[in-house]
Design a protein around this motif. Structure first.
Motif, PDB file in Angstrom:
ATOM      1  N   GLU A  37       0.774  -1.242   0.000  1.00 41.97           N
ATOM      2  CA  GLU A  37       0.000   0.000   0.000  1.00 41.97           C
ATOM      3  C   GLU A  37       0.809   1.299   0.000  1.00 41.97           C
ATOM      4  O   GLU A  37       0.445   2.244  -0.673  1.00 41.97           O
ATOM      5  N   GLN A  38       1.881   1.355   0.770  1.00 42.34           N
ATOM      6  CA  GLN A  38       2.636   2.619   0.868  1.00 42.34           C
ATOM      7  C   GLN A  38       3.128   3.069  -0.498  1.00 42.34           C
ATOM      8  O   GLN A  38       3.806   2.325  -1.205  1.00 42.34           O
ATOM      9  N   GLU A  39       2.815   4.309  -0.859  1.00 43.33           N
ATOM     10  CA  GLU A  39       3.132   4.793  -2.198  1.00 43.33           C
ATOM     11  C   GLU A  39       4.639   4.806  -2.473  1.00 43.33           C
ATOM     12  O   GLU A  39       5.095   4.414  -3.537  1.00 43.33           O
ATOM     13  N   GLU A  40       5.404   5.239  -1.487  1.00 46.26           N
ATOM     14  CA  GLU A  40       6.859   5.312  -1.674  1.00 46.26           C
ATOM     15  C   GLU A  40       7.444   3.937  -2.009  1.00 46.26           C
ATOM     16  O   GLU A  40       8.233   3.782  -2.933  1.00 46.26           O
ATOM     17  N   ARG A  42       5.802   1.401  -3.236  1.00 45.37           N
ATOM     18  CA  ARG A  42       5.291   0.956  -4.543  1.00 45.37           C
ATOM     19  C   ARG A  42       6.161   1.474  -5.683  1.00 45.37           C
ATOM     20  O   ARG A  42       6.443   0.765  -6.644  1.00 45.37           O
ATOM     21  N   GLN A  43       6.585   2.737  -5.558  1.00 43.56           N
ATOM     22  CA  GLN A  43       7.468   3.301  -6.583  1.00 43.56           C
ATOM     23  C   GLN A  43       8.778   2.524  -6.663  1.00 43.56           C
ATOM     24  O   GLN A  43       9.301   2.256  -7.744  1.00 43.56           O
TER      25      GLN A  43
END
Ligand SMILES: [Zn+2]
Ligand SMILES: [Zn+2]
Length: 132
Positions: A37-40, A42-43
């Motif tokens: 879930e964490q966007e950072e 995921r990138q």
């Protein structure tokens, strides 16, 4: 396979279930991206999932706040390439300091955790099922 534990305080009403370890969709970065879930993070996964020579660690652990004792059950992610590494991080939802870099895993059965609510009692920790 992961293990689910109950954390139970005999002194107050604190009672939590935590899920630690790995599930079947933790085995490579592509499947991790499906649920992470964490966007950072995921990138980072997108950036490195197609590269060769990548190592990673990913499991659910228990972060213990060094300041207030809050217990946070979250996913640890560590990606290592030849010249780079990424480790995710969390802040304590209660007192907002940064949680320790590494969460606890199986060792929660051996160490004693203080109850984060009443701070008086050691938690009773019991494994109650396997999960994947
Ligand atoms: Zn805290
Ligand atoms: Zn308690």
């Amino acid at each position: 396979m992961g293990v689910a534990y109950t954390l139970d305080c005999k002194q107050c009403s604190y009672n939590h279930k935590v899920f630690l370890g790995i599930g079947f969709n933790y085995i490579n970065l592509k499947t991790i991206l499906e649920w992470y879930e964490q966007e950072e993070g995921r990138q980072q996964i997108k950036k490195y999932m197609n590269e060769e020579d990548i190592h990673f660690e990913c499991y659910d652990g228990l972060y213990v706040c060094e300041q207030c004792g809050y217990l946070l059950n979250r996913t640890f992610l560590h990606i290592i390439s030849k010249d780079y590494f990424y480790i995710n991080s969390y802040d304590c939802p209660l007192c907002h300091v940064q949680m320790p870099q590494k969460p606890l895993l199986d060792e929660i059965e051996e160490i004693s955790l203080k109850c984060p609510d009443c701070e008086e009692e050691k938690l009773e920790i019991q494994s109650y099922m396997d999960w994947d």
